[in-house]
Design a protein around this motif. Structure first.
Motif, PDB file in Angstrom:
ATOM      1  N   VAL A  18      98.694  43.580  41.473  1.00 41.89           N
ATOM      2  CA  VAL A  18      97.813  42.528  40.848  1.00 41.89           C
ATOM      3  C   VAL A  18      98.321  41.818  39.810  1.00 41.89           C
ATOM      4  N   VAL A  19      97.842  40.327  39.946  1.00 41.77           N
ATOM      5  CA  VAL A  19      98.469  39.400  38.928  1.00 41.77           C
ATOM      6  C   VAL A  19      96.999  39.026  38.422  1.00 41.77           C
ATOM      7  N   VAL A  20      96.983  39.289  36.946  1.00 43.64           N
ATOM      8  CA  VAL A  20      95.659  38.474  36.236  1.00 43.64           C
ATOM      9  C   VAL A  20      96.056  37.158  35.631  1.00 43.64           C
ATOM     10  N   ILE A  21      95.342  36.224  35.834  1.00 46.33           N
ATOM     11  CA  ILE A  21      95.717  34.972  35.316  1.00 46.33           C
ATOM     12  C   ILE A  21      94.691  34.590  34.299  1.00 46.33           C
ATOM     13  N   GLY A  22      95.200  34.551  32.861  1.00 49.53           N
ATOM     14  CA  GLY A  22      94.480  34.494  31.807  1.00 49.53           C
ATOM     15  C   GLY A  22      94.410  35.643  30.766  1.00 49.53           C
ATOM     16  N   ALA A  23      94.575  35.452  29.546  1.00 52.02           N
ATOM     17  CA  ALA A  23      94.264  36.668  28.853  1.00 52.02           C
ATOM     18  C   ALA A  23      93.256  36.310  27.543  1.00 52.02           C
ATOM     19  N   GLY A  24      92.268  35.622  27.890  1.00 51.03           N
ATOM     20  CA  GLY A  24      91.078  35.678  26.830  1.00 51.03           C
ATOM     21  C   GLY A  24      90.234  36.755  27.080  1.00 51.03           C
ATOM     22  N   GLN A  25      89.007  36.850  26.673  1.00 45.34           N
ATOM     23  CA  GLN A  25      88.192  38.017  26.682  1.00 45.34           C
ATOM     24  C   GLN A  25      88.200  38.610  27.985  1.00 45.34           C
ATOM     25  N   ALA A  26      87.993  37.614  29.082  1.00 43.11           N
ATOM     26  CA  ALA A  26      87.771  38.330  30.535  1.00 43.11           C
ATOM     27  C   ALA A  26      89.031  38.829  30.717  1.00 43.11           C
ATOM     28  N   GLY A  27      90.327  38.358  30.643  1.00 42.31           N
ATOM     29  CA  GLY A  27      91.426  38.895  31.149  1.00 42.31           C
ATOM     30  C   GLY A  27      91.940  40.059  30.334  1.00 42.31           C
ATOM     31  N   LEU A  28      91.672  40.208  28.988  1.00 48.29           N
ATOM     32  CA  LEU A  28      92.024  41.106  28.252  1.00 48.29           C
ATOM     33  C   LEU A  28      91.525  42.616  28.726  1.00 48.29           C
ATOM     34  N   SER A  29      89.859  42.197  29.036  1.00 47.04           N
ATOM     35  CA  SER A  29      89.023  43.284  29.567  1.00 47.04           C
ATOM     36  C   SER A  29      89.473  43.831  30.908  1.00 47.04           C
ATOM     37  N   THR A  30      90.187  42.897  31.755  1.00 52.01           N
ATOM     38  CA  THR A  30      90.596  43.513  32.988  1.00 52.01           C
ATOM     39  C   THR A  30      91.851  44.104  32.859  1.00 52.01           C
ATOM     40  N   GLY A  31      92.831  43.510  32.120  1.00 49.71           N
ATOM     41  CA  GLY A  31      94.145  44.358  31.891  1.00 49.71           C
ATOM     42  C   GLY A  31      93.767  45.838  31.382  1.00 49.71           C
ATOM     43  N   TYR A  32      92.912  45.934  30.379  1.00 49.21           N
ATOM     44  CA  TYR A  32      92.583  47.155  29.944  1.00 49.21           C
ATOM     45  C   TYR A  32      92.200  48.175  30.998  1.00 49.21           C
ATOM     46  N   HIS A  33      91.113  47.657  31.802  1.00 50.70           N
ATOM     47  CA  HIS A  33      90.719  48.731  32.995  1.00 50.70           C
ATOM     48  C   HIS A  33      91.712  48.904  34.172  1.00 50.70           C
ATOM     49  N   LEU A  34      92.449  47.820  34.340  1.00 53.85           N
ATOM     50  CA  LEU A  34      93.655  48.155  35.285  1.00 53.85           C
ATOM     51  C   LEU A  34      94.656  49.174  34.666  1.00 53.85           C
ATOM     52  N   ARG A  35      95.069  49.311  33.446  1.00 51.73           N
ATOM     53  CA  ARG A  35      96.021  50.241  33.006  1.00 51.73           C
ATOM     54  C   ARG A  35      95.187  51.493  32.950  1.00 51.73           C
ATOM     55  N   ARG A  36      93.908  51.601  32.596  1.00 53.55           N
ATOM     56  CA  ARG A  36      93.089  52.814  32.384  1.00 53.55           C
ATOM     57  C   ARG A  36      93.048  53.419  33.744  1.00 53.55           C
ATOM     58  N   SER A  37      92.947  52.578  35.004  1.00 53.48           N
ATOM     59  CA  SER A  37      93.103  53.115  36.217  1.00 53.48           C
ATOM     60  C   SER A  37      94.260  53.480  36.804  1.00 53.48           C
ATOM     61  N   GLY A  38      95.295  53.341  36.149  1.00 52.56           N
ATOM     62  CA  GLY A  38      96.535  53.800  36.693  1.00 52.56           C
ATOM     63  C   GLY A  38      97.445  52.840  37.118  1.00 52.56           C
ATOM     64  N   HIS A  39      97.335  51.584  36.805  1.00 49.10           N
ATOM     65  CA  HIS A  39      98.250  50.626  37.277  1.00 49.10           C
ATOM     66  C   HIS A  39      99.313  50.544  36.069  1.00 49.10           C
ATOM     67  N   ARG A  40     100.391  50.729  36.449  1.00 49.78           N
ATOM     68  CA  ARG A  40     101.489  50.465  35.522  1.00 49.78           C
ATOM     69  C   ARG A  40     101.998  49.001  35.165  1.00 49.78           C
ATOM     70  N   PRO A  41     102.048  48.877  33.877  1.00 48.97           N
ATOM     71  CA  PRO A  41     102.452  47.429  33.533  1.00 48.97           C
ATOM     72  C   PRO A  41     103.754  47.209  33.970  1.00 48.97           C
ATOM     73  N   GLU A  42     103.777  45.579  34.523  1.00 43.06           N
ATOM     74  CA  GLU A  42     104.894  45.132  34.838  1.00 43.06           C
ATOM     75  C   GLU A  42     105.117  45.397  36.527  1.00 43.06           C
ATOM     76  N   THR A  43     105.143  46.692  36.974  1.00 42.51           N
ATOM     77  CA  THR A  43     105.381  47.038  38.176  1.00 42.51           C
ATOM     78  C   THR A  43     104.116  47.001  38.847  1.00 42.51           C
ATOM     79  N   GLY A  44     102.874  47.505  38.239  1.00 41.87           N
ATOM     80  CA  GLY A  44     101.741  47.603  39.060  1.00 41.87           C
ATOM     81  C   GLY A  44     100.865  46.204  38.788  1.00 41.87           C
ATOM     82  N   TYR A  45     101.037  45.537  37.721  1.00 39.41           N
ATOM     83  CA  TYR A  45     100.148  44.538  37.356  1.00 39.41           C
ATOM     84  C   TYR A  45     100.908  43.745  36.055  1.00 39.41           C
ATOM     85  N   VAL A  46     100.619  42.436  35.925  1.00 36.64           N
ATOM     86  CA  VAL A  46     101.162  41.433  34.981  1.00 36.64           C
ATOM     87  C   VAL A  46      99.822  40.501  34.631  1.00 36.64           C
TER      88      VAL A  46
END
Length: 361
Positions: free
Chosen positions: A12-40
């Motif tokens: 998964v690629v998340v484009i943007g790191a404002g409120q919506a992007g940070l919330s998305t990043g949190y839930h990706l991490r929480r659901s098991g996606h690994r930073p860098e290899t699973g999502y950026v």
């Protein structure tokens, strides 16, 4: 964190790191996606804070619409007198650090396109810092980089200054001038209130403003979100919040009303060398035209995917683009508010995880 040129494969690629992007990043991490290899996460500005870092310095925490807590880490007590452009970016930076979110910046995303003809295959995310190959893209780019300027006859001949809300840095630069403020939203009223203390102001709106008494409740908010949601599900461009909710009479607006500052004029028909002009013969001399006319969704990088329908909008169900299941839009339409952005991040990650499970590598 900086990224290296080349092609990197992630889920998964998340484009943007404002409120919506940070919330998305949190839930990706929480659901098991690994930073860098699973999502950026790819963010355009050099610093954390999303659009908040660019707000005008006189916008204080006491006067912002509200900053909803990001999931898992509340903002906590803040000084209402502090500038929003300081408080919120500091909060976002602390949030990124706390959850070790893989944010790459500054990264300008130039285009997202299919990698091949497979309708559920990978997407190619092209940037100025290399290329990422993703199984899904969650777009959270907001609107700040796309200020909307109305087209008015005579704009090229007006001898004064023309600027947009995005350019506003405070009222001091307008001291002693004649300023025409164009726009019917809350930002226009905030700027009108500030600038009127140092300058002669004229307020112009395309439609008569709809002022509402009482308190803005959760029921009002839900009704507004539902109307915007119906629009984006049908593929229509999302309307502004004010067009749905109206303008709620705060104590400051009541003061401005008593001072005669809210006596608006209809949108002028043209600009002359010296200021606005109407077909009925009215003229207003002006040194400055300030367009508080809102923003549009920053989605040009998604153009190769041909997501827009005939009406110019993108049909979205919850956060998923109806015509392209690999792409989600968070912070778009009904999720443009801070509360909605948090929910959108959670919903997008849930749906993306289901998509990835149905279409394994």
């Amino acid at each position: 964190m900086s990224s290296k040129p080349g092609v990197a494969e992630v889920d998964v690629v998340v484009i943007g790191a404002g409120q919506a992007g940070l919330s998305t990043g949190y839930h990706l991490r929480r659901s098991g996606h690994r930073p860098e290899t699973g999502y950026v996460m790819l963010d355009g500005p050099r610093n954390p804070g999303g659009a908040w870092q660019f707000r005008w310095p006189t916008l204080r925490m006491a006067t912002v619409h509200g900053v909803h807590d990001l999931p898992g880490f509340p903002l906590g007590p803040v000084d209402d007198a502090e500038p929003a452009a300081k408080v919120v970016p500091e909060y976002f930076a602390a949030y990124e650090k706390r959850f070790e979110l893989p944010v790459h910046r500054p990264v300008s995303v130039r285009a997202v396109r299919p990698q091949d003809a497979d309708p559920v295959g990978r997407l190619r995310v092209e940037t100025d810092r290399g290329v990422w190959s993703a199984r899904a893209v969650i777009n959270a780019t907001g609107t700040w980089t796309q200020p909307f300027w109305p087209s008015v006859p005579g704009q090229a001949v007006f001898r004064g200054r023309q600027l947009h809300t995005a350019d506003y840095r405070g009222p001091e630069e307008f001291a002693g001038q004649r300023v025409v403020i164009v726009g019917g939203g809350t930002s226009a009223l905030q700027l009108l209130g500030e600038i009127s203390t140092v300058a002669e102001t004229t307020w112009v709106t395309r439609r008569p403003p709809h002022f509402r008494e009482g308190e803005f409740t959760q029921e009002h908010g839900r009704a507004a979100v539902e109307r915007v949601d119906r629009a984006v599900r049908a593929g229509r461009p999302p309307s502004s919040v004010v067009s749905v909710t109206g303008l709620w009479l705060t104590p400051r607006l009541r003061e401005m009303q008593a001072e005669g500052l809210l006596e608006r004029l209809p949108m002028f028909d043209r600009l002359t060398e010296t200021g606005p002009s109407w077909d009925d013969g009215r003229r207003v001399p002006a040194d400055v035209i300030l367009y508080a006319t809102g923003f549009r969704a920053a989605l040009d990088h998604l153009r190769p995917l041909r997501l827009r329908g005939r009406g110019g909008g993108i049909a979205v169900e919850n956060t998923r683009v109806t015509s392209e299941p690999r792409v989600h839009l968070v912070g778009y339409g009904p999720s443009a508010s801070t509360v909605g952005a948090n929910r959108a991040g959670r919903f997008a990650v849930r749906d993306v995880n289901r998509f990835l499970a149905r279409h394994p590598r």
